[in-house]
Design an enzyme around this catalytic site. Structure first.
Site, mmCIF file in Angstrom:
data_model
loop_
_atom_site.group_PDB
_atom_site.id
_atom_site.type_symbol
_atom_site.label_atom_id
_atom_site.label_comp_id
_atom_site.label_asym_id
_atom_site.label_seq_id
_atom_site.Cartn_x
_atom_site.Cartn_y
_atom_site.Cartn_z
ATOM 1 C CG ASN A 66 -21.420 -19.575 21.171
ATOM 2 O OD1 ASN A 66 -22.218 -20.357 20.669
ATOM 3 N ND2 ASN A 66 -20.284 -19.974 21.707
ATOM 4 C CD GLU B 184 -18.956 -31.157 22.332
ATOM 5 O OE1 GLU B 184 -18.392 -30.581 23.285
ATOM 6 O OE2 GLU B 184 -18.714 -32.342 22.026
ATOM 7 C CB CYS C 196 -18.279 -23.822 24.855
ATOM 8 S SG CYS C 196 -17.708 -24.533 23.340
HETATM 9 C C1 UN1 Z 1 -13.869 -22.120 18.906
HETATM 10 O O1 UN1 Z 1 -13.254 -22.222 19.961
HETATM 11 O O2 UN1 Z 1 -13.458 -21.427 17.965
HETATM 12 O O3 UN1 Z 1 -19.899 -23.176 21.534
HETATM 13 C C2 UN1 Z 1 -15.121 -22.870 18.682
HETATM 14 C C3 UN1 Z 1 -18.687 -23.053 21.424
HETATM 15 C C4 UN1 Z 1 -17.885 -24.205 20.874
HETATM 16 C C5 UN1 Z 1 -17.133 -23.855 19.676
HETATM 17 C C6 UN1 Z 1 -15.843 -23.172 19.949
HETATM 18 N N1 UN1 Z 1 -18.784 -25.314 20.583
HETATM 19 O O4 UN1 Z 1 -18.153 -21.996 21.722
#
Ligand code: UN1
Length: 486
Positions: free
Chosen positions: A159, A256, A290
């Site tokens: 993503n 994460e 996320c």
């Molecule tokens: C964001 O909110 O700009 O996988 C980054 C994801 C997160 C990163 C979000 N680790 O969407």
């Protein structure tokens, strides 16, 4: 590797192992555009298990010299790569939109963000490198110094095909680790672009190795006896398996994972600001973050007016080809992902949700999902609990601030939350009561700066957080030195 291309070109996929671009000899992989699956963005052979082993061996062989390279020099490679990425931002942003499906504006923004992340870590040698403590003994000081972990595995999701890799690889490298990187197999072209920038910046052979292929390669990396650390972003299911495997081998892991992030709009909020921010948080990148807002909690008094305005504004959004500059939202990453999300929406409605808004995707391909707002009568609904990872917003109402905060906490996840209020005391209460890793007051739930910790509370993450000082904690270990003159 430096060819310029029109959007119809198919770029040959290569792996980078020990400083050499090689053809993977594993199964063939085609990276297709989700908006137009007939368009093959990149194609080539994937990495075999042997390729992964060679990559780990190359990273191991390069590790001692890289760890001994002054941090300022290591940062220099990142600074040069940042300049290369910046110079290619429009071209690579367009490729990102074609390969992943977010809009070209977001794609270019993400490429520039990767450059910003590399620039931030390039200056690491200007920051605190360790600590000095006083000693209870005469003639002694106690120093806490830092050393790299060694060979680090990096496994990244689709993503943010260049920003997430940058925020893992840049700290890994600047803190003196060598890297074996497996990107999501849906976005190999952007992985090649980041790797290309670092190679063109002069990174020594073996310091970064790129292996492209399926999730099975991730197992090979985590189970490799030479691995000293693993950083992962992706689904909760995969993250937990990797964490278990890493723990079994005594390898530190940073994982994460999921989010089910709430935006909470209280009755005193600036409602127009909140509508805009909720729209961005829920539907930008087609909800595939996320940190995306997937739950909306409205204080009863403003709920009807807020929902009406939100749906009206969402009705002005155009879903379509992400490379068309008039489009606000592209497809999700694949037809299969879209089907799952559509099934989730249908199940939510069957469980009693009211369809408050459904966008227009007539004539678009299989990977498109209509932006959808569901109002839920209770939390006994899959749209309240499960991460759909798509453009779906589940709404509930709360009579009081306290009940709104309780609903925000009603999730096994705790990545981010956005609170909309003009009342400072409510913002302060949210800081104490809402259990998340990232809290936004009067801004959307997504977004992360490179110099501050990023990661979730509760089940959203496992192991140390990312970014800023947290990255230093993860990518190094300390040696406590009792230093006495003789
Ligand atoms: C964001 O909110 O700009 O996988 C980054 C994801 C997160 C990163 C979000 N680790 O969407």
């Amino acid at each position: 590797m430096t060819e310029t291309m029109t959007h119809t070109d198919t770029v040959p996929l290569r792996l980078l192992i020990d400083g050499q671009w090689i053809d993977g000899t594993g199964a063939g992989l085609e990276s297709t555009s989700p908006a137009n699956p007939g368009h093959v963005v990149a194609a080539g052979g994937t990495a075999t298990v042997d390729n992964v082993r060679t990559a780990v061996a190359a990273a191991r062989a390069a590790a001692t010299e890289w760890a001994a390279t002054p941090m300022a020099e290591r940062g220099g490679y990142l600074a040069r790569a940042a300049a290369i990425i910046t110079a290619n931002a429009d071209a690579w942003g367009g490729e990102l939109a074609r390969e992943e499906g977010k809009t070209a504006a977001e794609g270019t923004g993400e490429v520039l963000r990767a450059a910003q992340i590399l620039s931030y870590y390039s200056a690491e040698s200007d920051r605190l490198a360790g600590e000095v403590f006083s000693s209870p003994r005469r003639g002694e000081q106690i120093l806490v110094t830092r050393k790299p972990l060694g060979v680090v595995g990096v496994i990244t999701p689709f993503n943010f095909p260049i920003a997430i890799p940058a925020w893992k690889i840049a700290p890994a490298l600047v803190f003196g680790n060598t890297v074996v990187w497996k990107p999501a197999s849906t976005v190999p072209l952007l992985a090649m672009r980041l790797t290309q920038a670092l190679v063109e910046a002069g990174l020594p052979a073996g310091v970064l190795n790129l292996v492209i292929g399926s999730g099975a390669l991730g197992n090979e990396i985590v189970n490799h006896p030479e691995l000293d650390g693993l950083t992962f972003t992706g689904s909760t299911g995969v993250g937990r398996k990797l964490a278990a495997a890493a723990a079994g081998r005594g390898v530190p892991i940073q994982a994460e994972m999921g989010g089910k992030n709430a935006s909470v709009v209280l009755e005193d909020a600036d409602l127009e600001l909140a509508v805009e921010q909720v729209l961005l948080g829920a539907f930008r990148s087609t909800g595939q973050k996320c940190t995306a807002t997937s739950r909306l909690i409205l204080q009863e008094k403003i709920a009807d007016a807020f929902l009406a305005r939100l749906c009206q504004r969402l009705g002005e959004w155009k879903t379509g080809d992400p490379t068309d500059s008039s489009v606000h939202m592209g497809p999700v990453v694949s037809g299969a992902a879209a089907e799952q999300i559509r099934a989730g929406i249908a199940a939510s409605i069957a469980q009693g949700a009211r369809l408050a808004f459904e966008g227009d995707i007539a004539g678009l391909g299989d990977a498109f999902v209509a932006p959808t707002v569901l109002e839920l009568p209770t939390g006994e609904n899959n749209a309240w609990r499960e991460e759909f990872f798509g453009p779906v917003l589940a709404v509930r109402r709360a009579p009081t601030t306290e009940q709104a905060f309780e609903l925000a906490n009603d999730s096994e996840y705790g990545l981010s939350c956005a609170l909309f209020t003009r009342d400072l005391s409510k913002a302060l209460a949210a800081m104490e009561q809402i259990d998340v890793g990232v809290l936004h007051v009067n801004s959307e739930s997504a977004g992360a700066d490179p110099h501050v910790p990023f990661g979730g509370a509760k089940k959203s993450g496992y192991g140390p957080k990312e970014q800023g000082g947290a990255a230093k904690e993860f990518f190094t270990h300390t040696t406590t030195v009792y230093l006495r003159g003789a």
